[in-house]
Design a protein around this motif. Structure first.
Motif, mmCIF file in Angstrom:
data_model
loop_
_atom_site.group_PDB
_atom_site.id
_atom_site.type_symbol
_atom_site.label_atom_id
_atom_site.label_comp_id
_atom_site.label_asym_id
_atom_site.label_seq_id
_atom_site.Cartn_x
_atom_site.Cartn_y
_atom_site.Cartn_z
ATOM 1 N N ASN A 4 -20.541 -8.355 -1.516
ATOM 2 C CA ASN A 4 -19.694 -7.921 -2.632
ATOM 3 C C ASN A 4 -18.210 -8.066 -2.322
ATOM 4 O O ASN A 4 -17.397 -8.301 -3.204
ATOM 5 N N LEU A 5 -17.840 -7.960 -1.036
ATOM 6 C CA LEU A 5 -16.423 -8.056 -0.668
ATOM 7 C C LEU A 5 -15.973 -9.504 -0.470
ATOM 8 O O LEU A 5 -14.781 -9.765 -0.387
ATOM 9 N N LEU A 6 -16.918 -10.448 -0.372
ATOM 10 C CA LEU A 6 -16.564 -11.839 -0.049
ATOM 11 C C LEU A 6 -16.792 -12.752 -1.261
ATOM 12 O O LEU A 6 -15.910 -12.876 -2.081
ATOM 13 N N GLY A 36 -18.361 -12.019 -3.692
ATOM 14 C CA GLY A 36 -18.208 -11.099 -4.832
ATOM 15 C C GLY A 36 -16.772 -10.682 -5.080
ATOM 16 O O GLY A 36 -16.491 -9.993 -6.067
ATOM 17 N N ALA A 37 -15.821 -11.067 -4.229
ATOM 18 C CA ALA A 37 -14.422 -10.628 -4.417
ATOM 19 C C ALA A 37 -13.447 -11.534 -3.650
ATOM 20 O O ALA A 37 -12.882 -12.465 -4.214
ATOM 21 N N ALA A 38 -13.254 -11.282 -2.322
ATOM 22 C CA ALA A 38 -12.122 -11.890 -1.616
ATOM 23 C C ALA A 38 -12.268 -13.400 -1.402
ATOM 24 O O ALA A 38 -11.284 -14.144 -1.527
ATOM 25 N N ALA A 71 -18.022 0.579 -4.328
ATOM 26 C CA ALA A 71 -17.420 1.678 -5.097
ATOM 27 C C ALA A 71 -15.985 1.974 -4.651
ATOM 28 O O ALA A 71 -15.390 2.967 -5.084
ATOM 29 N N GLY A 72 -15.395 1.097 -3.810
ATOM 30 C CA GLY A 72 -13.996 1.273 -3.423
ATOM 31 C C GLY A 72 -13.784 2.452 -2.482
ATOM 32 O O GLY A 72 -14.740 3.030 -1.943
ATOM 33 N N THR A 73 -12.506 2.810 -2.292
ATOM 34 C CA THR A 73 -12.173 3.862 -1.316
ATOM 35 C C THR A 73 -11.898 5.224 -1.956
ATOM 36 O O THR A 73 -11.763 6.211 -1.246
ATOM 37 N N THR A 74 -11.779 5.276 -3.274
ATOM 38 C CA THR A 74 -11.570 6.579 -3.912
ATOM 39 C C THR A 74 -12.872 7.369 -3.812
ATOM 40 O O THR A 74 -13.918 6.889 -4.272
ATOM 41 N N PRO A 75 -12.836 8.573 -3.189
ATOM 42 C CA PRO A 75 -14.102 9.282 -2.950
ATOM 43 C C PRO A 75 -14.886 9.569 -4.236
ATOM 44 O O PRO A 75 -14.319 9.978 -5.249
ATOM 45 N N ASP A 102 -6.253 -11.685 -10.235
ATOM 46 C CA ASP A 102 -6.542 -10.254 -10.399
ATOM 47 C C ASP A 102 -8.011 -9.994 -10.093
ATOM 48 O O ASP A 102 -8.893 -10.560 -10.739
ATOM 49 N N LEU A 103 -8.265 -9.114 -9.117
ATOM 50 C CA LEU A 103 -9.656 -8.826 -8.729
ATOM 51 C C LEU A 103 -10.342 -7.815 -9.642
ATOM 52 O O LEU A 103 -11.557 -7.645 -9.572
ATOM 53 N N SER A 104 -9.582 -7.124 -10.444
ATOM 54 C CA SER A 104 -10.187 -6.068 -11.272
ATOM 55 C C SER A 104 -10.887 -6.668 -12.491
ATOM 56 O O SER A 104 -10.867 -7.881 -12.705
ATOM 57 N N TYR A 141 -8.885 -8.360 -16.908
ATOM 58 C CA TYR A 141 -8.609 -9.582 -17.705
ATOM 59 C C TYR A 141 -9.816 -10.509 -17.789
ATOM 60 O O TYR A 141 -9.686 -11.660 -18.200
ATOM 61 N N ARG A 142 -10.998 -10.008 -17.440
ATOM 62 C CA ARG A 142 -12.187 -10.874 -17.458
ATOM 63 C C ARG A 142 -12.675 -11.188 -18.866
ATOM 64 O O ARG A 142 -13.555 -12.031 -19.044
ATOM 65 N N PHE A 143 -12.115 -10.469 -19.846
ATOM 66 C CA PHE A 143 -12.516 -10.696 -21.238
ATOM 67 C C PHE A 143 -11.331 -11.232 -22.043
ATOM 68 O O PHE A 143 -11.353 -11.209 -23.257
ATOM 69 N N SER A 183 0.876 -1.172 0.000
ATOM 70 C CA SER A 183 0.000 0.000 0.000
ATOM 71 C C SER A 183 0.908 1.215 0.000
ATOM 72 O O SER A 183 1.833 1.297 0.808
ATOM 73 N N ARG A 184 0.654 2.130 -0.917
ATOM 74 C CA ARG A 184 1.488 3.335 -0.953
ATOM 75 C C ARG A 184 1.169 4.216 0.243
ATOM 76 O O ARG A 184 2.039 4.783 0.876
ATOM 77 N N GLU A 185 -0.120 4.326 0.594
ATOM 78 C CA GLU A 185 -0.536 5.238 1.649
ATOM 79 C C GLU A 185 -0.135 4.749 3.050
ATOM 80 O O GLU A 185 0.157 5.551 3.924
#
Ligand SMILES: NC(=O)C1=CN([C@@H]2O[C@H](COP(=O)(O)OP(=O)(O)OC[C@H]3O[C@@H](n4cnc5c(N)ncnc54)[C@H](OP(=O)(O)O)[C@@H]3O)[C@@H](O)[C@H]2O)C=CC1
Ligand SMILES: CC(=O)N[C@@H](CCC(=O)OP(=O)(O)O)C(=O)O
Length: 315
Positions: A286-288, A290-292, A163-167, A97-99, A102-104, A36-38
């Motif tokens: 969505n986080l489980l 649906g993702a993790a 919608a993630g953490t980016t405001p 990759d969670l994004s 590469y799903r296509f 994490s950069r932050e």
């Protein structure tokens, strides 16, 4: 066998937090970096006490990641950020990759084990993890593939962690208070993702609401051959028999049936008077699933480890 060495990029995010917990709960996986950069320089255990090996967050470039000797890297980055990491990481290292990047991509394995099976995941090195709404929608469509007429309509409502953490307005509790926000009314990436993998024409309308986590997808389908609701339910029970993470119920699933749960619930099964018009509801976190959790299933299958069992998230 010693624990398999895993790195996580995007560890500060909502899905990253769940992944830290899920990796920390396993004896056969050892987290060797969390990027994490932050948060670089801070102890991982400060954010995720499940990680007990004294690791600090680091800000790692793609070359830094490639230089680490690991069996697998999980990328939990926003859409569009994975490519430099993928280019740098060795071919024999597993990438999940969670994004949506590469799903296509035909060269990647799309990892939704309960629908598309586990064989292609065993030993896979490049795995695209499905989207959250796309998982919910496909679980509702898959048992009826080949038995449908016309378009499938998926009405989705997500918690704002989606919608993630980016405001943005979509994760601003003030904009969402006493509100339901429709968006991306046509052409959402998950519409294309569902259509591509489920092989049906899909119309998808996403909405985001003021709760933090969980998704409900209400899916409208048209049956080629008239069926009773009981027969439809039996078909779904058969399709997901033996799947620990998919529960088929007669009742209509609600957001709270899926939120914090590792798996999905599929139910409702209302058939119109003509016997053709069917509505199926699916709920998941969505986080489980649906993702993790899905990423952990895919990772462990790729590494030849037991998929394991998952408990509800305490977060
Ligand atoms: N949230 C959800 O419900 C779901 C998300 N996904 C997908 O999973 C991925 C992660 O989502 P989510 O956890 O919500 O995202 P967040 O916005 O919560 O987190 C993103 C993470 O990526 C890091 N990051 C952001 N930009 C970059 C960059 N350019 N280079 C390196 N690191 C970067 C951030 O940390 P830092 O800035 O500190 O480096 C942070 O750790 C996304 O692709 C999303 O589409 C999939 C299904 C469901
Ligand atoms: C509420 C909200 O904004 N949800 C996100 C979906 C979450 C997601 O993770 O989708 P991808 O992995 O395909 O990016 C959206 O609609 O884009």
């Amino acid at each position: 066998m010693s624990a398999r060495r895993v790195g996580l990029v995007g560890a500060r995010g909502h899905t990253g937090r769940e992944l830290l917990r899920l990796i920390g709960e396993r004896d056969d996986l050892d987290l060797v970096f969390a990027s994490s950069r932050e948060w670089a320089g801070r102890p991982v255990a400060e954010m995720a006490p499940e990680i007990t090996n004294g690791l600090d967050f680091e800000a790692l470039s793609p070359d830094d990641v490639a230089a680490r000797k690991v069996d697998a890297v999980i990328l939990a980055l926003p859409n569009g950020a994975a490519a430099p990491f993928v280019a740098a990481i060795a071919d024999d290292c597993v990438i999940v990759d969670l994004s949506a990047d590469y799903r296509f991509d035909e060269a990647w394995t799309y990892g939704l084990p309960e629908i598309y099976g586990r064989d292609s995941l065993i030993g896979a090195r490049r795995i695209a993890n499905p989207g959250c709404y796309a998982t919910a929608g496909q679980l509702a469509i898959a048992p009826l593939r080949g038995q449908l007429d016309g378009d499938v309509h998926v009405f989705g409502v997500s918690g704002y962690s989606g919608a993630g953490t980016t405001p943005s307005r979509k994760n601003d509790p003030e904009a969402l208070a006493d509100n339901l926000m429709p968006y991306a009314l046509s052409g959402h990436l998950h519409e294309q993702e569902m259509a591509r993998h489920a092989g049906e024409t899909v119309r998808f309308t996403p909405h985001v609401a003021a709760f933090f986590r969980g998704i409900v997808a209400t899916t409208h389908l048209t049956l080629k051959t008239a069926m009773s609701a009981d027969a439809v339910r039996a078909l779904y029970e058969q399709a997901y028999a033996g799947e620990a993470l998919i529960r088929v119920i007669a009742d209509i699933p609600e957001v709270r049936d899926g939120a914090r749960q590792p798996g999905a619930v599929v139910g409702g099964f209302a058939v119109g008077a003509d016997g053709h018009r069917l509505v199926v509801v699916s709920a998941l976190d969505n986080l489980l699933k649906g993702a993790a959790v899905q990423a952990m299933q895919n990772l462990t299958l790729a590494l030849g480890l037991p998929e394991g069992s998952y408990r509800p998230s305490p977060l």
